[in-house]
Design a protein around this motif. Structure first.
Motif, PDB file in Angstrom:
ATOM      1  N   GLN A  14      -5.613 -22.809  22.713  1.00 25.64           N
ATOM      2  CA  GLN A  14      -6.474 -23.649  23.547  1.00 25.64           C
ATOM      3  C   GLN A  14      -6.223 -25.130  23.243  1.00 25.64           C
ATOM      4  O   GLN A  14      -6.070 -25.496  22.083  1.00 25.64           O
ATOM      5  CB  GLN A  14      -7.938 -23.354  23.233  1.00 25.64           C
ATOM      6  CG  GLN A  14      -8.352 -21.947  23.582  1.00 25.64           C
ATOM      7  CD  GLN A  14      -9.854 -21.811  23.626  1.00 25.64           C
ATOM      8  OE1 GLN A  14     -10.531 -22.501  24.385  1.00 25.64           O
ATOM      9  NE2 GLN A  14     -10.380 -20.938  22.817  1.00 25.64           N
ATOM     10  N   VAL A  45      -3.508 -22.742  26.861  1.00 22.20           N
ATOM     11  CA  VAL A  45      -4.442 -22.022  27.744  1.00 22.20           C
ATOM     12  C   VAL A  45      -5.621 -22.917  28.159  1.00 22.20           C
ATOM     13  O   VAL A  45      -6.724 -22.805  27.654  1.00 22.20           O
ATOM     14  CB  VAL A  45      -4.879 -20.666  27.128  1.00 22.20           C
ATOM     15  CG1 VAL A  45      -3.700 -19.707  27.064  1.00 22.20           C
ATOM     16  CG2 VAL A  45      -5.478 -20.821  25.732  1.00 22.20           C
ATOM     17  N   HIS A  48      -8.853 -21.118  29.612  1.00 20.02           N
ATOM     18  CA  HIS A  48      -9.775 -20.610  28.590  1.00 20.02           C
ATOM     19  C   HIS A  48     -10.674 -21.713  28.042  1.00 20.02           C
ATOM     20  O   HIS A  48     -11.837 -21.478  27.699  1.00 20.02           O
ATOM     21  CB  HIS A  48      -9.000 -20.002  27.408  1.00 20.02           C
ATOM     22  CG  HIS A  48      -8.552 -18.596  27.639  1.00 20.02           C
ATOM     23  ND1 HIS A  48      -7.295 -18.265  28.039  1.00 20.02           N
ATOM     24  CD2 HIS A  48      -9.218 -17.429  27.511  1.00 20.02           C
ATOM     25  CE1 HIS A  48      -7.196 -16.949  28.158  1.00 20.02           C
ATOM     26  NE2 HIS A  48      -8.353 -16.419  27.839  1.00 20.02           N
ATOM     27  N   TYR A 131     -13.955 -14.117  29.149  1.00 19.07           N
ATOM     28  CA  TYR A 131     -12.827 -14.753  28.458  1.00 19.07           C
ATOM     29  C   TYR A 131     -11.759 -13.741  27.999  1.00 19.07           C
ATOM     30  O   TYR A 131     -10.562 -13.932  28.244  1.00 19.07           O
ATOM     31  CB  TYR A 131     -13.415 -15.526  27.262  1.00 19.07           C
ATOM     32  CG  TYR A 131     -12.463 -16.239  26.338  1.00 19.07           C
ATOM     33  CD1 TYR A 131     -12.461 -17.635  26.266  1.00 19.07           C
ATOM     34  CD2 TYR A 131     -11.599 -15.550  25.495  1.00 19.07           C
ATOM     35  CE1 TYR A 131     -11.610 -18.306  25.403  1.00 19.07           C
ATOM     36  CE2 TYR A 131     -10.751 -16.213  24.636  1.00 19.07           C
ATOM     37  CZ  TYR A 131     -10.764 -17.585  24.585  1.00 19.07           C
ATOM     38  OH  TYR A 131      -9.922 -18.249  23.738  1.00 19.07           O
ATOM     39  N   ILE A 139      -1.528 -11.659  28.493  1.00 17.05           N
ATOM     40  CA  ILE A 139      -0.592 -10.829  27.713  1.00 17.05           C
ATOM     41  C   ILE A 139       0.106  -9.804  28.611  1.00 17.05           C
ATOM     42  O   ILE A 139       1.321  -9.636  28.576  1.00 17.05           O
ATOM     43  CB  ILE A 139      -1.362 -10.109  26.578  1.00 17.05           C
ATOM     44  CG1 ILE A 139      -1.947 -11.140  25.609  1.00 17.05           C
ATOM     45  CG2 ILE A 139      -0.476  -9.106  25.853  1.00 17.05           C
ATOM     46  CD1 ILE A 139      -2.997 -10.586  24.637  1.00 17.05           C
ATOM     47  N   VAL A 147       2.031  -9.915  19.995  1.00 18.20           N
ATOM     48  CA  VAL A 147       1.176 -11.078  20.213  1.00 18.20           C
ATOM     49  C   VAL A 147       0.883 -11.731  18.861  1.00 18.20           C
ATOM     50  O   VAL A 147       0.016 -11.266  18.115  1.00 18.20           O
ATOM     51  CB  VAL A 147      -0.149 -10.643  20.895  1.00 18.20           C
ATOM     52  CG1 VAL A 147      -1.000 -11.858  21.258  1.00 18.20           C
ATOM     53  CG2 VAL A 147       0.111  -9.810  22.139  1.00 18.20           C
ATOM     54  N   ILE A 189      -7.174 -18.859   7.530  1.00 17.85           N
ATOM     55  CA  ILE A 189      -7.293 -20.025   6.653  1.00 17.85           C
ATOM     56  C   ILE A 189      -8.748 -20.482   6.732  1.00 17.85           C
ATOM     57  O   ILE A 189      -9.335 -20.567   7.816  1.00 17.85           O
ATOM     58  CB  ILE A 189      -6.327 -21.153   7.103  1.00 17.85           C
ATOM     59  CG1 ILE A 189      -4.862 -20.684   7.051  1.00 17.85           C
ATOM     60  CG2 ILE A 189      -6.552 -22.440   6.307  1.00 17.85           C
ATOM     61  CD1 ILE A 189      -4.289 -20.479   5.673  1.00 17.85           C
TER      62      ILE A 189
HETATM   63  P1  TYM Z   1      -7.211 -20.600  19.439  1.00 15.32           P
HETATM   64  O1  TYM Z   1      -6.812 -21.719  20.319  1.00 15.32           O
HETATM   65  O2  TYM Z   1      -8.601 -20.569  18.905  1.00 15.32           O
HETATM   66  O3  TYM Z   1      -6.252 -20.528  18.178  1.00 15.32           O
HETATM   67  C1  TYM Z   1      -4.838 -20.485  18.278  1.00 15.32           C
HETATM   68  C2  TYM Z   1      -4.275 -19.532  17.234  1.00 15.32           C
HETATM   69  O4  TYM Z   1      -4.666 -19.938  15.914  1.00 15.32           O
HETATM   70  C3  TYM Z   1      -5.233 -18.828  15.204  1.00 15.32           C
HETATM   71  N1  TYM Z   1      -6.259 -19.332  14.276  1.00 15.32           N
HETATM   72  C4  TYM Z   1      -6.245 -19.129  12.948  1.00 15.32           C
HETATM   73  N2  TYM Z   1      -5.390 -18.459  12.151  1.00 15.32           N
HETATM   74  C5  TYM Z   1      -5.656 -18.453  10.808  1.00 15.32           C
HETATM   75  N3  TYM Z   1      -6.721 -19.105  10.256  1.00 15.32           N
HETATM   76  C6  TYM Z   1      -7.604 -19.776  11.027  1.00 15.32           C
HETATM   77  N4  TYM Z   1      -8.629 -20.427  10.474  1.00 15.32           N
HETATM   78  C7  TYM Z   1      -7.394 -19.824  12.441  1.00 15.32           C
HETATM   79  N5  TYM Z   1      -8.054 -20.399  13.479  1.00 15.32           N
HETATM   80  C8  TYM Z   1      -7.345 -20.083  14.596  1.00 15.32           C
HETATM   81  C9  TYM Z   1      -5.835 -17.949  16.309  1.00 15.32           C
HETATM   82  O5  TYM Z   1      -5.984 -16.618  15.877  1.00 15.32           O
HETATM   83  C10 TYM Z   1      -4.801 -18.099  17.403  1.00 15.32           C
HETATM   84  O6  TYM Z   1      -3.732 -17.198  17.208  1.00 15.32           O
HETATM   85  N6  TYM Z   1      -8.035 -16.790  22.583  1.00 15.32           N
HETATM   86  C11 TYM Z   1      -6.995 -17.541  21.899  1.00 15.32           C
HETATM   87  C12 TYM Z   1      -5.987 -18.178  22.811  1.00 15.32           C
HETATM   88  C13 TYM Z   1      -5.353 -17.220  23.766  1.00 15.32           C
HETATM   89  C14 TYM Z   1      -4.382 -16.244  23.426  1.00 15.32           C
HETATM   90  C15 TYM Z   1      -4.063 -15.606  24.651  1.00 15.32           C
HETATM   91  C16 TYM Z   1      -3.770 -15.877  22.234  1.00 15.32           C
HETATM   92  C17 TYM Z   1      -5.580 -17.135  25.091  1.00 15.32           C
HETATM   93  N7  TYM Z   1      -4.792 -16.170  25.654  1.00 15.32           N
HETATM   94  C18 TYM Z   1      -3.141 -14.569  24.695  1.00 15.32           C
HETATM   95  C19 TYM Z   1      -2.842 -14.830  22.278  1.00 15.32           C
HETATM   96  C20 TYM Z   1      -2.526 -14.193  23.507  1.00 15.32           C
HETATM   97  C21 TYM Z   1      -7.667 -18.660  21.098  1.00 15.32           C
HETATM   98  O7  TYM Z   1      -8.741 -19.084  21.390  1.00 15.32           O
HETATM   99  O8  TYM Z   1      -6.868 -19.207  20.139  1.00 15.32           O
END
Ligand code: TYM
Length: 333
Positions: A14, A45, A48, A131, A139, A147, A189
């Protein structure tokens, strides 16, 4: 021929605020690493992101910046498809169709929906609820097999599998079954201010997150302030979640194991360790930060990449959408 054998990957991020170390180590860095061995489709995205209120001018800027950051970290727009989700209308179209094959009960169980509706109690909109269906459409449109995500998105990928299976059972083989690709050591993290909470873009405490664009001084300051425990040994263990989180970050940068890190810092205190983590992170981000400055100032190049990416994404998703249309009984012109 070789090309055809490569597995397809899809992932998205996002464009809300600058990505932090959780996004980077949990997901984005793997996007970069996987692009030689897989056929990768990566998306900013934007659709989203409006499930939570955004300032339009800031969102527009963040979309370009997030796109530029992917290129700056070495994702090659010639090798991988890099595009802005809203530039391919097929996502919204498939999302609508899939929403008719997703149950209210399934969506009610999504932990991200529960968390976000608590956080934004004044705006529990239908988009926030559906969402995960849009994510399933992202996907499934590209028939992705893998993924790459952090652990917080695993539940959404599992729902995607359920939707795909349901559709395939009703209409025959239509969608490839996707698997989450999660790197265990950096799957989550944690916040630097509270090691029991994940590092999150929406955190109001700026000391809780290190963004990939923070400068060296800021990075050093944030790591020095990172909340740990009252002990002094750089070791994993009960009550040492803060240190363990810093060890995960240090390990992600240096590719050292927990055991190696414990050995390296034997007899040294938290102060030395925090300095080492800060320096390692700042050094590793520097090349990307320099690339970013160059790419973001070249508007023409960015726009060309976005246009090409949108065209490639549309072409790659067209067949699936037409197949789905046919299966449910629509007319393709
Ligand atoms: P988003 O934008 O919140 O985060 C992007 C990616 O970062 C990972 N992530 C983390 N990994 C480890 N530690 C953390 N603290 C941490 N915070 C975030 C998330 O798991 C993600 O991989 N819904 C998704 C975006 C999306 C998406 C998709 C992902 C939309 N369509 C299709 C994969 C496939 C999201 O909000 O990611």
């Amino acid at each position: 021929m070789e090309e055809n054998k490569k597995k397809r990957i899809f992932s998205g991020i996002q464009p809300t605020n600058t990505p932090h170390l959780g996004n980077y180590f949990g997901a984005l860095r793997n996007w970069y690493k996987l692009q030689d061995d897989y056929e990768c489709v990566y998306s900013i995205v934007d659709l989203h992101s409006i499930t939570v209120r955004q300032d339009p001018a800031k969102l527009r800027r963040q979309i370009s910046e997030s796109y530029a950051l992917l290129l700056a970290m070495g994702i090659d727009p010639e090798k991988s498809v890099v595009f802005v989700q809203g530039h391919n209308p097929a996502h919204a179209q498939l999302s609508w169709i899939l929403s008719c094959y997703t149950q209210f009960g399934e969506l009610s169980r999504m932990t991200q929906f529960k968390d976000k509706s608590q956080k934004h109690a004044d705006n529990i909109n239908a988009g926030l609820f559906t969402y995960p269906v849009l994510m399933a459409a992202d996907i499934l449109l590209y028939q992705a097999e893998l993924v790459p995500v952090g652990i917080d998105q695993k539940q959404h990928v599992e729902l995607t599998r359920n939707i795909a299976e349901r559709f395939n059972n009703l209409y025959g083989e239509t969608f490839t079954m996707p698997e989450p690709y999660i790197v265990k050591s950096v799957q989550k993290i944690m916040s630097l201010a509270d090691p029991n909470k994940k590092m999150s873009k929406s955190d109001e405490n700026p000391n809780a997150i290190v963004t990939v664009l923070d400068d060296r001084d800021t990075i050093m300051r944030k790591f020095k302030r990172a909340v740990t425990d009252s002990g002094c040994e750089v070791k994993r263990g009960e009550g040492k979640e803060g240190i363990e989180n810093l060890m995960s970050i240090y390990g992600a940068v240096t590719e050292k194991t927990f055991d190696e890190i414990e050995k390296e810092f034997e007899g040294k205190g938290y102060g030395d360790f925090k300095t080492a983590v800060g320096e390692a992170v700042a050094d590793s981000l520097l090349p990307m930060q320099e690339n970013f400055k160059r790419i973001i100032s070249d508007k023409g190049y960015l726009e060309k990449c976005m246009k090409d990416g949108a065209g490639k994404a549309f072409a790659a998703s067209r067949k699936t959408l037409q197949k789905v249309n046919r299966k449910v009984g629509f007319i393709n012109l």
